[in-house]
Design an enzyme around this catalytic site. Structure first.
Site, PDB file in Angstrom:
ATOM      1  N   CYS A  28      11.308   7.875   3.190  1.00 45.52           N
ATOM      2  CA  CYS A  28      12.528   7.914   3.464  1.00 45.52           C
ATOM      3  C   CYS A  28      13.286   9.162   3.358  1.00 45.52           C
ATOM      4  O   CYS A  28      13.082   9.538   2.473  1.00 45.52           O
ATOM      5  CB  CYS A  28      13.280   6.288   3.321  1.00 45.52           C
ATOM      6  SG  CYS A  28      12.726   4.775   3.123  1.00 45.52           S
ATOM      7  N   ARG A  76       9.214  12.165   6.246  1.00 42.69           N
ATOM      8  CA  ARG A  76       8.964  10.545   5.396  1.00 42.69           C
ATOM      9  C   ARG A  76       9.129   9.707   5.950  1.00 42.69           C
ATOM     10  O   ARG A  76       8.630   8.442   5.282  1.00 42.69           O
ATOM     11  CB  ARG A  76      10.061  11.488   4.192  1.00 42.69           C
ATOM     12  CG  ARG A  76      10.039  12.349   3.411  1.00 42.69           C
ATOM     13  CD  ARG A  76      11.341  12.440   2.229  1.00 42.69           C
ATOM     14  NE  ARG A  76      11.191  11.668   1.657  1.00 42.69           N
ATOM     15  CZ  ARG A  76      10.429  11.284  -0.162  1.00 42.69           C
ATOM     16  NH1 ARG A  76      10.320  12.807   0.519  1.00 42.69           N
ATOM     17  NH2 ARG A  76      10.936  10.890  -0.733  1.00 42.69           N
ATOM     18  N   TRP A  86      11.072   4.758   6.709  1.00 45.47           N
ATOM     19  CA  TRP A  86       9.974   4.414   6.713  1.00 45.47           C
ATOM     20  C   TRP A  86      10.071   2.468   6.075  1.00 45.47           C
ATOM     21  O   TRP A  86       9.727   2.844   4.977  1.00 45.47           O
ATOM     22  CB  TRP A  86       8.631   5.212   6.106  1.00 45.47           C
ATOM     23  CG  TRP A  86       7.430   4.354   6.315  1.00 45.47           C
ATOM     24  CD1 TRP A  86       6.872   5.365   7.749  1.00 45.47           C
ATOM     25  CD2 TRP A  86       6.361   3.829   5.251  1.00 45.47           C
ATOM     26  NE1 TRP A  86       5.662   4.866   7.656  1.00 45.47           N
ATOM     27  CE2 TRP A  86       5.230   3.698   6.679  1.00 45.47           C
ATOM     28  CE3 TRP A  86       6.957   2.952   4.571  1.00 45.47           C
ATOM     29  CZ2 TRP A  86       4.664   3.178   5.859  1.00 45.47           C
ATOM     30  CZ3 TRP A  86       5.709   2.718   3.881  1.00 45.47           C
ATOM     31  CH2 TRP A  86       4.398   2.374   4.435  1.00 45.47           C
ATOM     32  N   ASN A 103      15.503   5.408  -1.024  1.00 45.33           N
ATOM     33  CA  ASN A 103      14.582   4.838  -0.734  1.00 45.33           C
ATOM     34  C   ASN A 103      13.824   3.993  -2.208  1.00 45.33           C
ATOM     35  O   ASN A 103      14.539   4.633  -3.368  1.00 45.33           O
ATOM     36  CB  ASN A 103      14.029   6.317  -1.223  1.00 45.33           C
ATOM     37  CG  ASN A 103      14.827   7.697   0.267  1.00 45.33           C
ATOM     38  OD1 ASN A 103      14.868   7.277   1.221  1.00 45.33           O
ATOM     39  ND2 ASN A 103      14.084   8.999  -0.382  1.00 45.33           N
ATOM     40  N   GLY A 104      13.137   4.103  -2.135  1.00 44.10           N
ATOM     41  CA  GLY A 104      12.161   2.961  -2.831  1.00 44.10           C
ATOM     42  C   GLY A 104      12.198   1.717  -2.262  1.00 44.10           C
ATOM     43  O   GLY A 104      12.810   1.627  -1.554  1.00 44.10           O
ATOM     44  N   GLU A 155     -12.771  12.503   5.854  1.00 46.40           N
ATOM     45  CA  GLU A 155     -11.643  12.932   6.709  1.00 46.40           C
ATOM     46  C   GLU A 155     -11.357  12.478   7.634  1.00 46.40           C
ATOM     47  O   GLU A 155     -10.740  13.149   8.449  1.00 46.40           O
ATOM     48  CB  GLU A 155     -11.904  14.256   5.710  1.00 46.40           C
ATOM     49  CG  GLU A 155     -10.604  15.415   5.872  1.00 46.40           C
ATOM     50  CD  GLU A 155      -9.282  14.146   4.960  1.00 46.40           C
ATOM     51  OE1 GLU A 155      -9.335  13.731   5.228  1.00 46.40           O
ATOM     52  OE2 GLU A 155      -8.385  14.922   6.035  1.00 46.40           O
ATOM     53  N   LYS A 203      -8.817  11.809  10.111  1.00 44.72           N
ATOM     54  CA  LYS A 203      -8.094  12.163  10.333  1.00 44.72           C
ATOM     55  C   LYS A 203      -7.746  12.019  12.100  1.00 44.72           C
ATOM     56  O   LYS A 203      -7.145  11.530  12.509  1.00 44.72           O
ATOM     57  CB  LYS A 203      -8.419  13.238  11.265  1.00 44.72           C
ATOM     58  CG  LYS A 203      -7.887  14.747  10.226  1.00 44.72           C
ATOM     59  CD  LYS A 203      -6.773  15.041  10.120  1.00 44.72           C
ATOM     60  CE  LYS A 203      -6.441  14.085   8.870  1.00 44.72           C
ATOM     61  NZ  LYS A 203      -5.688  13.965   7.341  1.00 44.72           N
ATOM     62  N   GLU A 245      -5.778   7.731  12.630  1.00 44.06           N
ATOM     63  CA  GLU A 245      -4.407   8.808  12.014  1.00 44.06           C
ATOM     64  C   GLU A 245      -4.088   9.308  12.906  1.00 44.06           C
ATOM     65  O   GLU A 245      -2.673   8.823  13.635  1.00 44.06           O
ATOM     66  CB  GLU A 245      -4.336  10.466  11.024  1.00 44.06           C
ATOM     67  CG  GLU A 245      -4.622   9.512   9.341  1.00 44.06           C
ATOM     68  CD  GLU A 245      -4.194  10.594   8.299  1.00 44.06           C
ATOM     69  OE1 GLU A 245      -3.324  10.297   7.521  1.00 44.06           O
ATOM     70  OE2 GLU A 245      -5.391  12.103   8.991  1.00 44.06           O
ATOM     71  N   HIS A 265     -28.693   0.549   7.499  1.00 44.86           N
ATOM     72  CA  HIS A 265     -28.254  -1.094   6.592  1.00 44.86           C
ATOM     73  C   HIS A 265     -26.579  -1.469   7.440  1.00 44.86           C
ATOM     74  O   HIS A 265     -25.833  -2.509   6.814  1.00 44.86           O
ATOM     75  CB  HIS A 265     -27.850  -0.850   5.229  1.00 44.86           C
ATOM     76  CG  HIS A 265     -29.277  -0.307   4.095  1.00 44.86           C
ATOM     77  ND1 HIS A 265     -30.262  -0.696   4.284  1.00 44.86           N
ATOM     78  CD2 HIS A 265     -29.648   1.322   3.836  1.00 44.86           C
ATOM     79  CE1 HIS A 265     -31.039  -0.292   3.502  1.00 44.86           C
ATOM     80  NE2 HIS A 265     -30.410   1.114   3.368  1.00 44.86           N
ATOM     81  N   LYS A 276       4.718  10.780   5.602  1.00 50.86           N
ATOM     82  CA  LYS A 276       3.957  11.982   5.101  1.00 50.86           C
ATOM     83  C   LYS A 276       3.794  12.282   3.854  1.00 50.86           C
ATOM     84  O   LYS A 276       2.720  12.747   3.082  1.00 50.86           O
ATOM     85  CB  LYS A 276       5.015  13.609   5.508  1.00 50.86           C
ATOM     86  CG  LYS A 276       4.502  14.620   4.522  1.00 50.86           C
ATOM     87  CD  LYS A 276       3.321  15.313   5.567  1.00 50.86           C
ATOM     88  CE  LYS A 276       1.827  16.494   5.710  1.00 50.86           C
ATOM     89  NZ  LYS A 276       1.051  16.131   5.846  1.00 50.86           N
TER      90      LYS A 276
HETATM   91  C1  G6P Z   1      -0.399   9.699   3.131  1.00 50.18           C
HETATM   92  C2  G6P Z   1      -0.552  10.862   4.247  1.00 50.18           C
HETATM   93  C3  G6P Z   1      -1.529  11.112   3.910  1.00 50.18           C
HETATM   94  C4  G6P Z   1      -1.626  11.971   2.383  1.00 50.18           C
HETATM   95  C5  G6P Z   1      -1.381  10.252   1.084  1.00 50.18           C
HETATM   96  C6  G6P Z   1      -1.810  11.557   0.199  1.00 50.18           C
HETATM   97  O1  G6P Z   1      -0.761   8.762   3.164  1.00 50.18           O
HETATM   98  O2  G6P Z   1      -0.266  10.392   5.002  1.00 50.18           O
HETATM   99  O3  G6P Z   1      -1.694  12.764   4.617  1.00 50.18           O
HETATM  100  O4  G6P Z   1      -3.415  12.351   1.930  1.00 50.18           O
HETATM  101  O5  G6P Z   1      -0.963  10.465   2.205  1.00 50.18           O
HETATM  102  O6  G6P Z   1      -0.568  12.343  -0.127  1.00 50.18           O
HETATM  103  P1  G6P Z   1      -0.455  13.133  -0.849  1.00 50.18           P
HETATM  104  O7  G6P Z   1       0.516  14.153  -1.073  1.00 50.18           O
HETATM  105  O8  G6P Z   1      -0.557  12.576  -2.476  1.00 50.18           O
HETATM  106  O9  G6P Z   1      -1.300  14.028  -1.701  1.00 50.18           O
END
Ligand code: G6P
Length: 610
Positions: A2, A27, A75, A99-100, A483, A487, A490, A506, A605
């Site tokens: 947020c 955020r 969020w 926030n929190g 990764e 991606k 996501e 397996h 993010k």
């Molecule tokens: C969220 C973001 C990811 C990121 C993760 C960890 O899930 O969407 O892209 O990898 O947080 O975030 P950080 O800022 O600790 O790398």
């Protein structure tokens, strides 16, 4: 998560608040709201589900204006993303943004309901508004009432309040969620990230854990966790580095993918000598500490966790140091056995991820040798609380799906591997000089991989109608496959799973048919032949293969097999290079599917809640 923005000024502040929210949308972006003390002396609010642009449109139509206000982009944690649950939350004539997470919100809700307060949302935040309103009845001063209120809150908060009773100020409190004050001339501001306020000022004051602030037009007062009045240092920024626009690119994600050669270059700058890594890049005490390291424990979340997984292969293979990697949300709640002389390494783009931060704080009690943060934000909590730091120089990453942060983290982790090996004398002869040379060439190689853009865009068409995919890799390319799968899921919402290629038989092989494309990141080492057999297993079941392989690996197109020839690169650096086409692949699939590439549904993010 947020985002918070607040302002107290002589001019109308609604446009400033909305612009601030737009800059914070990374955020959280499932609803947004603003509360303003209007020029006709009333506290009014406007809230909208959806993105900040929805709120902006509603504001244009409403002509809400005032000189004091707070705003929020949400969020959702407690309560669905809808107008009723959007912040600011009101109680009487005060408004709160938060926030929190307030962990004791159920007990407080019961208590406040007993006192006659009526809740209109499902959020934990609304208890703060009612509790503060209740305290204000006796204490009469908003700042004093806030001090009393936070004593009863358990959990994490960055919060701000305005009240029609005392419209000369914004008050704010920080515990577990960052807040920064922006200093203007005859006006002051507040936000959860200074980026929101770069539009109005370049002077900032960061609140510390436990701080309470009273912000007026012409003064700022801060009290620390013990209630003592304190001064916090003013930081002035002079560069324009925070400029956030997409330039020639259609999405931030594509722009950030294309920035990788230059940000990798920047991450290497000043950190390499002729043929060695400069260990002091990790801090003045790094050499002394690294000499004692016998184990490494890496903790991170999401994409950063995948960077840690790659580093494990490097640390064990090159530096001979045993390494464990774990997601922070597991590590923080587990009974951990710490080997003597273990370096605790966190990896984080933001430096504010709640689980990673909590893991670091726990680690401090567990007897690790020292802590190191590999992080992209120099003023983050993670950096502040770690013994050693290596800042990645990715610049601000706006796309929610992390790209350039990941590759710069990998560069940082390879520098760490070489530094540890150098100081402890465990690197094989010539390895450091060779890899330093290869690192220097890396930006050029990354540029070559980016030039494959059009090839990958074409391959993306194979995925447009698919619902499931498998990603395979072996060795250090397995985390790269993870990764790649992350991606794709996501941003395109296609189900994607990564497997070490040897595990295929397996279980996941049962899923393979002509509706399940299999993406493979081929190693260019002794594992290549083994991988080729795995690929035969897929072809025999009618699975369509997309293989990213070294141009020297001798792999060619065939029936149902699409081979993308990658520029030749040293095997150790291949995880960094092969990440690029996988990023491009997910990007183009998402574009074909018409999803919101930069702000995919349900994600944020920076995850600053558990
Ligand atoms: C969220 C973001 C990811 C990121 C993760 C960890 O899930 O969407 O892209 O990898 O947080 O975030 P950080 O800022 O600790 O790398």
């Amino acid at each position: 998560m947020c985002g918070i923005v607040g302002a107290v000024a002589e001019r109308n502040i609604t446009a400033i608040l909305v612009e601030g929210l737009k800059r914070l949308e990374y955020r959280g972006y499932d609803s947004a709201g603003v509360a303003v003390y209007t020029n006709d002396e009333k506290l009014e609010r406007l809230r909208r589900p959806g993105k900040v642009s929805e709120l902006e449109q509603a504001l244009v139509e409403s002509s809400l204006v005032g000189r004091l206000g707070i705003a929020h982009t949400r969020w959702a944690t407690h309560g669905a993303p809808c107008e009723r649950n959007a912040h600011p939350h009101f109680s009487g004539d005060l408004a709160v943004v938060h926030n929190g997470i307030i962990e004791n919100h159920e007990a407080l809700r019961a208590q406040l309901t007993g006192l006659g307060y009526v809740f209109t949302s499902d959020t934990d935040t609304e208890v703060i508004a009612h509790l503060l309103n209740h305290k204000l009845k006796d204490l009469r001063d908003l700042t004093v009432a806030l001090k009393a209120t936070v004593k009863e809150l358990h959990g994490a908060y960055g919060l701000s309040v305005i009240s029609a009773q005392q419209p000369d100020r914004l008050v704010a409190a920080r515990s577990g969620s960052p807040l920064v004050i922006g200093l203007g001339l005859g006006e002051n501001f507040l936000a959860s990230d200074q980026l929101a306020l770069r539009q109005v000022t370049d002077r900032f004051m960061y609140l510390e854990e436990g701080d309470i602030a009273e912000i007026r037009r012409d003064s700022v007062q801060i009290w620390d966790v013990t209630g003592q009045a304190v001064e916090r240092q003013t930081v002035q920024y002079s560069d324009g580095a925070e400029a956030a626009d997409k330039g020639e690119f259609r999405h931030y994600m594509l722009k950030e993918i294309h920035e990788q050669p230059s940000v990798v270059q920047r991450t290497l700058e000043g950190r390499l000598s002729q043929n060695q890594v400069l260990v002091q890049a990790f801090g003045p005490q790094a050499a002394e500490l690294f000499a004692k390291v016998r184990n490494v424990q890496i903790v991170a979340c999401g994409t950063s966790y995948h960077a840690g997984m790659v580093a494990r292969y490097w640390l064990e293979e090159l530096a001979g140091i045993p390494c464990q990697v774990e997601v922070a949300s597991e590590f923080r709640y587990r009974k951990v056995v710490v080997q003597p002389d273990t370096l605790f390494v966190t990896i984080s783009q933001s430096g504010e991820t709640a689980d990673t931060l909590a893991a670091l704080r726990n680690a401090k009690e567990l007897g690790f040798l020292a802590s190191l943060a590999i992080c992209n934000v120099g003023i983050s909590s993670l950096v502040r609380e770690s013994d050693l730091t290596l800042l990645t120089q990715a610049g601000r990453e706006i796309g929610v799906a992390s790209t350039k942060a990941f590759t710069t983290q990998l560069v940082g982790l390879l520098l760490l591997t070489l530094s540890l090996g150098q100081v402890r004398g465990t690197l094989a002869a010539g390895v450091e000089a060779t890899l330093v040379e290869e690192l220097r060439r890396l930006p050029t190689r990354l540029g070559e991989a980016l030039a494959m853009d059009a090839t990958v865009e074409k391959i993306a068409e194979l995925f447009a109608e698919k619902n499931h995919t498998l990603f395979l890799g072996r060795g250090a390319q397995f985390p790269v496959a993870m990764e790649g799968a992350l991606k794709l899921k996501e941003i395109s919402y296609i189900h994607a799973e990564a497997y070490p290629a040897g595990e295929l038989k397996h279980g996941p092989l049962a899923l393979v048919d002509n509706d399940m494309p299999v993406v493979t990141v081929a190693p260019n080492n002794e594992l290549l032949e083994k991988l080729k057999s795995n690929l035969q297993e897929v072809r025999a079941r009618g699975g369509e293969l997309i293989v990213f392989a070294d141009e020297k690996a001798g792999m060619t197109n065939g029936e149902g097999t699409h081979v993308v020839q990658m520029p030749h690169i040293h095997d150790i650096l291949s995880p960094i290079l092969y990440t690029i086409p996988l990023q491009l692949l997910s990007y183009y699939v998402a574009v074909l599917k018409g999803t919101d590439v930069d702000q995919p549904r349900n994600l944020a993010k920076s995850v600053t809640v558990e």
